[in-house]
Design a protein around this motif. Structure first.
Motif, PDB file in Angstrom:
ATOM      1  N   ASP A  22       0.827  15.821   4.775  1.00  0.00           N
ATOM      2  CA  ASP A  22      -0.539  15.356   5.028  1.00  0.00           C
ATOM      3  C   ASP A  22      -1.223  14.917   3.737  1.00  0.00           C
ATOM      4  O   ASP A  22      -1.925  13.914   3.714  1.00  0.00           O
ATOM      5  CB  ASP A  22      -1.337  16.476   5.695  1.00  0.00           C
ATOM      6  CG  ASP A  22      -2.717  16.000   6.087  1.00  0.00           C
ATOM      7  OD1 ASP A  22      -2.831  15.078   6.905  1.00  0.00           O
ATOM      8  OD2 ASP A  22      -3.700  16.544   5.533  1.00  0.00           O
ATOM      9  N   THR A  25       0.165  11.600   2.710  1.00  0.00           N
ATOM     10  CA  THR A  25      -0.348  10.546   3.592  1.00  0.00           C
ATOM     11  C   THR A  25      -1.750  10.119   3.175  1.00  0.00           C
ATOM     12  O   THR A  25      -2.067   8.934   3.138  1.00  0.00           O
ATOM     13  CB  THR A  25      -0.354  11.030   5.044  1.00  0.00           C
ATOM     14  OG1 THR A  25       0.983  11.418   5.410  1.00  0.00           O
ATOM     15  CG2 THR A  25      -0.838   9.930   5.975  1.00  0.00           C
ATOM     16  N   LYS A  26      -2.597  11.100   2.859  1.00  0.00           N
ATOM     17  CA  LYS A  26      -3.953  10.787   2.421  1.00  0.00           C
ATOM     18  C   LYS A  26      -3.948  10.019   1.112  1.00  0.00           C
ATOM     19  O   LYS A  26      -4.732   9.082   0.924  1.00  0.00           O
ATOM     20  CB  LYS A  26      -4.758  12.073   2.276  1.00  0.00           C
ATOM     21  CG  LYS A  26      -5.068  12.765   3.603  1.00  0.00           C
ATOM     22  CD  LYS A  26      -5.891  14.013   3.375  1.00  0.00           C
ATOM     23  CE  LYS A  26      -6.217  14.696   4.703  1.00  0.00           C
ATOM     24  NZ  LYS A  26      -7.020  15.932   4.494  1.00  0.00           N
ATOM     25  N   ARG A  28      -1.513   8.096  -0.041  1.00  0.00           N
ATOM     26  CA  ARG A  28      -1.007   6.749   0.231  1.00  0.00           C
ATOM     27  C   ARG A  28      -2.080   5.896   0.899  1.00  0.00           C
ATOM     28  O   ARG A  28      -2.239   4.709   0.597  1.00  0.00           O
ATOM     29  CB  ARG A  28       0.227   6.836   1.127  1.00  0.00           C
ATOM     30  CG  ARG A  28       0.952   5.498   1.298  1.00  0.00           C
ATOM     31  CD  ARG A  28       2.176   5.621   2.192  1.00  0.00           C
ATOM     32  NE  ARG A  28       3.106   6.602   1.670  1.00  0.00           N
ATOM     33  CZ  ARG A  28       3.342   7.778   2.240  1.00  0.00           C
ATOM     34  NH1 ARG A  28       2.677   8.109   3.354  1.00  0.00           N
ATOM     35  NH2 ARG A  28       4.202   8.617   1.726  1.00  0.00           N
ATOM     36  N   TYR A  29      -2.845   6.517   1.792  1.00  0.00           N
ATOM     37  CA  TYR A  29      -3.919   5.783   2.470  1.00  0.00           C
ATOM     38  C   TYR A  29      -5.006   5.376   1.472  1.00  0.00           C
ATOM     39  O   TYR A  29      -5.538   4.261   1.535  1.00  0.00           O
ATOM     40  CB  TYR A  29      -4.507   6.658   3.572  1.00  0.00           C
ATOM     41  CG  TYR A  29      -5.663   6.008   4.307  1.00  0.00           C
ATOM     42  CD1 TYR A  29      -5.440   5.046   5.291  1.00  0.00           C
ATOM     43  CD2 TYR A  29      -6.978   6.351   4.000  1.00  0.00           C
ATOM     44  CE1 TYR A  29      -6.491   4.448   5.954  1.00  0.00           C
ATOM     45  CE2 TYR A  29      -8.043   5.748   4.660  1.00  0.00           C
ATOM     46  CZ  TYR A  29      -7.789   4.799   5.630  1.00  0.00           C
ATOM     47  OH  TYR A  29      -8.835   4.211   6.274  1.00  0.00           O
ATOM     48  N   PHE A  30      -5.313   6.278   0.523  1.00  0.00           N
ATOM     49  CA  PHE A  30      -6.340   5.962  -0.481  1.00  0.00           C
ATOM     50  C   PHE A  30      -5.887   4.842  -1.402  1.00  0.00           C
ATOM     51  O   PHE A  30      -6.657   3.931  -1.724  1.00  0.00           O
ATOM     52  CB  PHE A  30      -6.673   7.213  -1.284  1.00  0.00           C
ATOM     53  CG  PHE A  30      -7.614   6.971  -2.430  1.00  0.00           C
ATOM     54  CD1 PHE A  30      -8.963   6.756  -2.215  1.00  0.00           C
ATOM     55  CD2 PHE A  30      -7.139   6.941  -3.744  1.00  0.00           C
ATOM     56  CE1 PHE A  30      -9.824   6.519  -3.268  1.00  0.00           C
ATOM     57  CE2 PHE A  30      -7.998   6.700  -4.800  1.00  0.00           C
ATOM     58  CZ  PHE A  30      -9.343   6.488  -4.558  1.00  0.00           C
ATOM     59  N   ASN A  32      -3.903   2.475  -0.749  1.00  0.00           N
ATOM     60  CA  ASN A  32      -3.839   1.213  -0.018  1.00  0.00           C
ATOM     61  C   ASN A  32      -5.190   0.783   0.544  1.00  0.00           C
ATOM     62  O   ASN A  32      -5.268  -0.223   1.260  1.00  0.00           O
ATOM     63  CB  ASN A  32      -2.836   1.321   1.140  1.00  0.00           C
ATOM     64  CG  ASN A  32      -1.401   1.432   0.638  1.00  0.00           C
ATOM     65  OD1 ASN A  32      -1.052   0.886  -0.413  1.00  0.00           O
ATOM     66  ND2 ASN A  32      -0.569   2.149   1.382  1.00  0.00           N
ATOM     67  N   SER A  33      -6.244   1.525   0.233  1.00  0.00           N
ATOM     68  CA  SER A  33      -7.565   1.193   0.753  1.00  0.00           C
ATOM     69  C   SER A  33      -8.133  -0.033   0.045  1.00  0.00           C
ATOM     70  O   SER A  33      -7.690  -0.420  -1.047  1.00  0.00           O
ATOM     71  CB  SER A  33      -8.520   2.371   0.580  1.00  0.00           C
ATOM     72  OG  SER A  33      -8.718   2.652  -0.801  1.00  0.00           O
TER      73      SER A  33
END
Length: 320
Positions: A22, A25-26, A28-30, A32-33
């Motif tokens: 988790d 994932t967070k 990677r999401y940040f 790619n933001s």
């Protein structure tokens, strides 16, 4: 023979595999933001602005606590409030501060009243509506320097337009900028001429957003036009009044360019001295850089006292 386990138990809970996944994932999401991906475009201007603007404000604040005179490097070993005490005890500072408040309040109030009056006339459908709107809005497109030179010619006691008008009616010529009692009102009059058109446009937009049904209902009830505007229409222009007032007060605080071009930087004060002109004269003419920095800091606080309540009001209204 069984061996005893000497390993000390630990109280820290083990990190589960799901928590690690988790967290990754967070991250990677940040990464790619849009915020991170756009950072090369806004990051460099943000750093430059931070150093040039906010860094300069911070350095000015520190300088105001020293005795820096522009000739020798400032000493930061002993910081005190001496420059602020000197400013508050100075008659020139008090006069400039009073002029600042008079200019701020008078210019804003007169511009709002005149702008509202013009907006009501335009909204009521006078003849040549578009031409009148253009004429009153055009001065705002002029810079402070151009406006100052225009009014410097009009205020000329020998050949100015106002002098010609005054002498035509049999009165003696008036030295508008040379008389300390008339200089500040003359400056306020010129600034109102330039920016009352802005208030007119803001109020006109507010008036056009009010439904026509309210006018019709007022006519049915027998209310006159003046009573309709005073009792029904004008109270609904609160948002327009607040927005226009804040912008006009900011323009009033930026009147240094206008006064610099109109009365000059090194000319002795003639009743039009404000904090900005006093600051520049003390720093650049007399070399009192620390004193000028202290005046600049207090001028910044004055500007924040205008902007901060407006931002708080907009935040409570949900506009921010």
């Amino acid at each position: 023979m069984a061996t005893r386990d000497t390993t000390e138990p630990t109280n820290q809970p083990a990190v589960s595999t799901d928590e690690v996944v988790d967290w990754k994932t967070k991250l990677r999401y940040f990464l790619n933001s849009d915020f991170v991906r756009s950072s090369p475009y806004w990051g460099i201007p943000f750093v430059i602005m931070g150093i040039a603007v906010y860094g300069g404000i911070g350095y000015n604040l520190v300088i105001s606590f020293t005795d820096y005179n522009g000739l020798e490097p400032p000493t930061f070993s002993s910081l005190d409030l001496e420059m602020y005490r000197t400013a508050l005890a100075s008659e020139a500072f008090r006069e400039a501060a009073i002029n600042n408040f008079v200019l701020l309040i008078s210019f804003t109030a007169i511009s709002l009243i005149l702008g509202l009056f013009l907006a009501i006339l335009l909204d009521h459908g006078i003849r040549y509506k578009n031409k009148v709107q253009t004429i009153y809005l055009l001065p705002m497109a002029l810079s402070f320097v151009v406006t100052a030179q225009l009014w410097l010619w009009m205020f000329n006691p020998d050949s100015g337009v106002l002098t010609i008008i005054v002498t035509t009616f049999g009165f003696d010529p008036v030295d508008w900028l040379g008389n300390p009692q008339l200089a500040l009102p003359a400056v306020i009059f010129a600034l109102v001429w330039q920016f009352s058109g802005y208030a007119m446009v803001v109020y006109l937009a507010g008036l056009q957003s009010i439904p026509d049904d309210q006018f019709e209902a007022a006519k049915v009830d027998g209310a006159s036009t003046i009573r309709t505007y005073l009792r029904i229409i004008v109270p609904q222009l609160k948002e327009s009044s607040v927005s226009a007032a804040v912008v006009l007060m900011v323009f009033a605080l930026k009147a240094f360019t206008f006064l610099y071009s109109l009365v000059g930087q090194y000319r002795p004060p003639n009743g039009t001295d404000i904090l900005a002109t006093l600051m520049v004269r003390q720093a650049f003419k007399f070399g009192k850089w620390a004193y000028g920095a202290a005046i600049a800091t207090m001028l910044l606080l004055l500007a924040l006292s205008v902007i901060a309540p407006y931002l708080a009001y907009q935040y409570r209204q949900g506009s921010l």
